[in-house]
Enzyme design. Structure first.
Site, mmCIF file in Angstrom:
data_model
loop_
_atom_site.group_PDB
_atom_site.id
_atom_site.type_symbol
_atom_site.label_atom_id
_atom_site.label_comp_id
_atom_site.label_asym_id
_atom_site.label_seq_id
_atom_site.Cartn_x
_atom_site.Cartn_y
_atom_site.Cartn_z
ATOM 1 N N ASN A 19 0.853 -1.196 0.000
ATOM 2 C CA ASN A 19 0.000 0.000 0.000
ATOM 3 C C ASN A 19 0.888 1.244 0.000
ATOM 4 O O ASN A 19 1.537 1.561 1.000
ATOM 5 C CB ASN A 19 -0.904 -0.050 1.241
ATOM 6 C CG ASN A 19 -1.883 1.101 1.283
ATOM 7 O OD1 ASN A 19 -1.533 2.231 0.970
ATOM 8 N ND2 ASN A 19 -3.104 0.810 1.697
ATOM 9 N N GLY A 21 0.249 4.350 0.096
ATOM 10 C CA GLY A 21 -0.113 5.361 1.095
ATOM 11 C C GLY A 21 0.548 5.074 2.437
ATOM 12 O O GLY A 21 1.113 5.958 3.075
ATOM 13 N N LYS A 22 0.488 3.809 2.851
ATOM 14 C CA LYS A 22 1.143 3.399 4.104
ATOM 15 C C LYS A 22 2.658 3.584 4.021
ATOM 16 O O LYS A 22 3.276 4.106 4.936
ATOM 17 C CB LYS A 22 0.906 1.901 4.336
ATOM 18 C CG LYS A 22 -0.358 1.520 5.007
ATOM 19 C CD LYS A 22 -0.202 0.039 5.363
ATOM 20 C CE LYS A 22 -1.493 -0.671 5.484
ATOM 21 N NZ LYS A 22 -1.322 -2.107 5.737
ATOM 22 N N ASP A 76 -0.739 -3.960 9.773
ATOM 23 C CA ASP A 76 -2.060 -4.403 9.351
ATOM 24 C C ASP A 76 -3.054 -3.482 10.037
ATOM 25 O O ASP A 76 -3.014 -3.305 11.256
ATOM 26 C CB ASP A 76 -2.343 -5.861 9.682
ATOM 27 C CG ASP A 76 -3.505 -6.367 8.825
ATOM 28 O OD1 ASP A 76 -3.343 -6.415 7.597
ATOM 29 O OD2 ASP A 76 -4.583 -6.662 9.381
ATOM 30 N N SER A 77 -3.897 -2.891 9.249
ATOM 31 C CA SER A 77 -4.768 -1.857 9.792
ATOM 32 C C SER A 77 -6.132 -1.914 9.131
ATOM 33 O O SER A 77 -6.324 -2.628 8.152
ATOM 34 C CB SER A 77 -4.122 -0.482 9.573
ATOM 35 O OG SER A 77 -3.648 -0.365 8.249
ATOM 36 N N GLY A 156 -6.811 5.745 1.124
ATOM 37 C CA GLY A 156 -7.780 4.802 1.685
ATOM 38 C C GLY A 156 -9.080 5.466 2.124
ATOM 39 O O GLY A 156 -9.705 6.229 1.381
ATOM 40 N N LYS A 178 -2.482 14.685 10.926
ATOM 41 C CA LYS A 178 -2.843 13.264 11.039
ATOM 42 C C LYS A 178 -1.783 12.519 11.851
ATOM 43 O O LYS A 178 -2.087 11.652 12.669
ATOM 44 C CB LYS A 178 -2.998 12.645 9.636
ATOM 45 C CG LYS A 178 -3.397 11.171 9.662
ATOM 46 C CD LYS A 178 -3.527 10.526 8.288
ATOM 47 C CE LYS A 178 -3.824 9.030 8.416
ATOM 48 N NZ LYS A 178 -3.781 8.284 7.157
ATOM 49 N N HIS A 183 -4.001 6.286 14.299
ATOM 50 C CA HIS A 183 -3.745 4.931 14.790
ATOM 51 C C HIS A 183 -2.312 4.486 14.477
ATOM 52 O O HIS A 183 -1.605 3.963 15.313
ATOM 53 C CB HIS A 183 -4.758 3.965 14.151
ATOM 54 C CG HIS A 183 -4.864 4.113 12.660
ATOM 55 N ND1 HIS A 183 -5.109 5.317 12.047
ATOM 56 C CD2 HIS A 183 -4.731 3.221 11.640
ATOM 57 C CE1 HIS A 183 -5.139 5.164 10.740
ATOM 58 N NE2 HIS A 183 -4.911 3.892 10.469
HETATM 59 P P1 ITT Z 1 -0.611 -4.280 2.806
HETATM 60 O O1 ITT Z 1 -1.358 -5.438 3.445
HETATM 61 O O2 ITT Z 1 0.251 -4.724 1.668
HETATM 62 O O3 ITT Z 1 0.119 -3.431 3.803
HETATM 63 P P2 ITT Z 1 -3.275 -3.260 2.381
HETATM 64 O O4 ITT Z 1 -3.806 -2.004 1.786
HETATM 65 O O5 ITT Z 1 -3.906 -4.553 1.916
HETATM 66 O O6 ITT Z 1 -1.697 -3.292 2.121
HETATM 67 P P3 ITT Z 1 -4.259 -3.833 5.004
HETATM 68 O O7 ITT Z 1 -4.511 -5.252 4.693
HETATM 69 O O8 ITT Z 1 -3.665 -3.487 6.339
HETATM 70 O O9 ITT Z 1 -3.328 -3.137 3.943
HETATM 71 O O10 ITT Z 1 -5.637 -3.061 4.818
HETATM 72 C C1 ITT Z 1 -5.838 -1.808 5.390
HETATM 73 C C2 ITT Z 1 -7.026 -1.133 4.747
HETATM 74 O O11 ITT Z 1 -7.438 -0.048 5.579
HETATM 75 C C3 ITT Z 1 -6.691 -0.532 3.385
HETATM 76 O O12 ITT Z 1 -7.846 -0.494 2.587
HETATM 77 C C4 ITT Z 1 -6.232 0.861 3.758
HETATM 78 O O13 ITT Z 1 -6.359 1.779 2.699
HETATM 79 C C5 ITT Z 1 -7.137 1.173 4.949
HETATM 80 N N1 ITT Z 1 -6.398 2.034 5.876
HETATM 81 C C6 ITT Z 1 -5.466 1.654 6.802
HETATM 82 N N2 ITT Z 1 -4.931 2.732 7.398
HETATM 83 C C7 ITT Z 1 -5.529 3.801 6.837
HETATM 84 C C8 ITT Z 1 -5.392 5.187 7.022
HETATM 85 O O14 ITT Z 1 -4.503 5.700 7.848
HETATM 86 N N3 ITT Z 1 -6.159 5.985 6.289
HETATM 87 C C9 ITT Z 1 -7.055 5.490 5.418
HETATM 88 N N4 ITT Z 1 -7.235 4.197 5.164
HETATM 89 C C10 ITT Z 1 -6.474 3.350 5.868
#
Ligand code: ITT
Length: 201
Positions: A19, A21-22, A76-77, A156, A178, A183
């Site tokens: 991701n 963004g992360k 994981d979020s 996200g 932010k 979180h």
């Molecule tokens: P990775 O597993 O490869 O890290 P992912 O996007 O699949 O990428 P997750 O399984 O942790 O990551 O899913 C997290 C979801 O929650 C994903 O759709 C993110 O965009 C959203 N999310 C997590 N943190 C966020 C934030 O700070 N702001 C907005 N959306 C967030």
């Protein structure tokens, strides 16, 4: 805390995430660390089979550390919505195919609910190339789901997550604001002392 690692033996930290963004948020959070912070290789795929955020963070960190031979940090979020019994939760990224579709599905599902309470949760895990978990922390940020998208920053679900104290969506805040309350930032603050120890910095 003896982590069983040689001092200064690792200077690279892999962000175990696909991701963007992360990854960008972690690069900013880690900007004061004397580390080479890199994303994980495109060729790595990890199945997220866990029921809890921390389980999936562990799976991703261990897989990336083993694959790259470097220390890896995974996140994981997700967004947990009270009226939906905590959904989408660990399925936040699998809720629909794109950010836009995920947001529109969620707004649609909440159309007839007055309770729009929600929280973001992030579990972080740091693992070493031998598959050992070195650090694990979690962070949470409370708010409500806005009635419509607001703001331009972030990624996200940011445009529909209204943080409880400011009344602003994460997208209206920009990274610096932010960063103080999210979180991921709260979890990162808890991670920092251990991370400094691991990298001896
Ligand atoms: P990775 O597993 O490869 O890290 P992912 O996007 O699949 O990428 P997750 O399984 O942790 O990551 O899913 C997290 C979801 O929650 C994903 O759709 C993110 O965009 C959203 N999310 C997590 N943190 C966020 C934030 O700070 N702001 C907005 N959306 C967030």
């Amino acid at each position: 805390m003896n982590l069983g690692l040689k001092k200064n033996s690792f200077r690279t930290l892999v962000i175990a995430s696909t991701n963007e963004g992360k990854v960008q948020e972690f690069k900013k959070l880690l900007s004061s660390f004397p580390l080479l912070v890199v994303g994980q290789p495109d060729t790595l795929e990890v199945e997220e089979t866990g029921k809890r955020f921390i389980d999936n963070a562990r799976l991703k960190a261990i897989a990336a550390a083993r694959y790259t031979g470097e220390i890896a940090l995974a996140d994981d979020s997700g967004l947990c919505v009270e009226a939906l019994g905590g959904a989408p939760g660990v399925y936040s990224s699998r809720y629909a195919n794109t950010d836009r579709e995920r947001i529109s599905r969620l707004l649609n599902q909440l159309k007839n609910f007055s309770n729009r309470s929600a929280f973001f949760s992030a579990a972080l895990c740091v693992a070493s190339p031998d598959g050992k978990v070195l650090l694990e922390v979690e962070g949470r940020c409370d708010g409500v789901i806005a009635n419509e998208v607001r703001g331009n920053d972030g990624f996200g679900y940011d445009p529909i997550f209204e943080e409880k104290d400011t009344g602003l969506t994460f997208s209206e805040m920009g990274f610096n604001q932010k960063q103080k309350i999210s979180h991921r930032s709260l979890a990162f603050q808890a991670l920092m002392p251990g991370l400094k120890k691991i990298f001896n910095c």
